[in-house]
Design an enzyme around this catalytic site. Structure first.
Site, short mmCIF file in Angstrom:
data_model
loop_
_atom_site.label_atom_id
_atom_site.label_comp_id
_atom_site.label_asym_id
_atom_site.label_seq_id
_atom_site.Cartn_x
_atom_site.Cartn_y
_atom_site.Cartn_z
NE ARG A 48 -6.36 -0.59 -0.70
CZ ARG A 48 -5.64 0.40 -0.23
NH1 ARG A 48 -6.32 1.48 0.09
NH2 ARG A 48 -4.50 0.64 -0.60
CG LEU A 74 -4.88 3.63 -2.43
CD1 LEU A 74 -5.56 4.89 -2.00
CD2 LEU A 74 -5.73 2.91 -3.37
CB SER A 75 -2.32 5.58 2.22
OG SER A 75 -1.87 6.96 1.67
CD GLN A 76 0.66 1.14 5.73
OE1 GLN A 76 1.71 1.87 5.78
NE2 GLN A 76 0.33 0.19 6.60
CB ILE A 79 -2.13 5.10 6.72
CG1 ILE A 79 -1.41 6.34 7.62
CG2 ILE A 79 -2.08 5.57 5.27
CD1 ILE A 79 -1.06 6.23 8.98
#
Ligand code: SAH
Length: 224
Positions: A48, A74-76, A79
Site C-alpha cells: 500500500r 485513498l480510502s481507509q 472501506i
C-alpha cells in the site's frame, strides 16, 4: 491470486515496511468484521505504501484515509476491504472501477479478479496509477481516461462495478452495463452518503444499503 504475490518478493516492499506492520493492519480488519480470506491475504501482501507519495508512505498501513494529491484521497483500508468483499460475493470475472485515484483499489481487484478496468478523470493521477500497476506486473488491469459517470459502454457488460467517488444520485446507465447476476457497489449522497448495492437479478434491480460512508464527490467530465 496474481502471480506477482508469489514470484516477486522484492515488489512486496518488505524491508521498507515490516510484514508485522501489515499483519497488524489485517488483524484490525478482522476485528472490524472483514471475513473474506482472499481479501485479507491480498491486503497482507499488496504494498500500500507504493501508492502514496514518499512523505506519506510511512502512514500507509494506518487505519485512515490518506491524501493522494489534487484534492483526492485513498480510502481507509477497512472501506477498501469491505467494498472488495461485497464485490467478490457475485464471483465476478470482469469488473469496472470508477475513480482510479492512486490505483490501490484497482491493484487489489487485479489480485482477485481476472479482468479489471478502471476509469479516472484526472490525467496526472491516472499516469501515476498506471506506472504503479506496471511496476507490480498487474497486467490484467487497464486504466482509461474518461468520465466515469458514463461507465465504459464499449466494454460492457461487467459482472461488477465499483464506484469510489460519490454521486448525489445513481448515474443513469451504470445499471445497464451490469451483466445478469451482476452487482453495482457505490456510495450515494451529498454530505451524508450511504454505501449501497444494486443487484441485477432476472432483469430486476434489488437495492441494499450497507453503511454510512464518506467519499470525495463523483464530478462531471474528464480533465487533462
Ligand atoms: N479508488 C481510489 C480512491 C479514489 S478517490 C484509490 O484506490 O486510490 C476518487 C477518485 O475518483 C479521484 O481520483 C477522482 O479524480 C475520481 N473521480 C471523480 N469523479 C470522476 C469521474 N466522473 N470519472 C472518473 N473518475 C472520477
Amino acid at each position: 491470486m496474481a502471480e506477482f504475490l508469489q514470484l516477486n518478493p522484492q515488489l512486496k516492499g518488505i524491508g521498507f515496511t515490516s510484514q508485522r506492520t501489515r499483519n497488524r493492519m489485517v488483524e484490525r480488519l478482522i476485528q472490524q468484521g472483514i471475513t473474506d480470506g482472499r481479501v485479507l491475504e491480498a491486503l497482507r501482501h499488496l504494498p500500500r505504501h507504493l501508492f502514496l507519495d514518499e512523505a506519506l508512505a510511512h502512514r500507509a498501513y494506518e487505519d485512515t484515509a490518506l491524501p493522494i494529491g489534487l484534492g483526492q484521497t485513498l480510502s481507509q483500508p477497512y472501506i477498501v476491504a469491505r467494498m472488495t468483499e461485497l464485490l467478490l460475493e457475485v464471483q465476478p470475472r470482469k469488473v469496472l472501477e470508477i475513480g482510479t485515484g492512486s490505483g490501490f483499489q484497482c491493484a487489489l481487484l487485479a489480485c482477485l479478479v481476472p479482468e479489471v478496468w478502471s476509469v479516472e478523470r484526472l490525467d496526472p493521477l491516472l499516469q501515476k496509477a498506471r506506472q504503479r500497476l506496471r511496476n507490480l506486473q498487474l497486467h490484467n488491469a487497464r486504466i482509461k481516461h474518461a468520465d466515469g459517470n458514463f461507465g465504459l459502454p464499449d466494454l460492457a457488460p461487467f459482472d461488477a462495478i465499483l464506484v469510489t467517488a460519490a454521486p448525489r444520485e445513481l448515474p443513469e446507465g451504470l445499471l445497464e452495463q451490469l451483466a445478469e447476476g451482476g452487482r453495482l457497489i457505490l456510495p450515494v449522497g451529498d454530505r451524508e452518503q450511504m454505501l449501497s448495492l444494486f443487484d441485477k437479478k432476472e432483469g430486476r434491480i434489488l437495492r441494499q444499503d450497507i453503511e454510512p460512508v464518506r467519499f470525495v464527490p463523483l464530478l462531471p467530465g474528464a480533465e487533462k
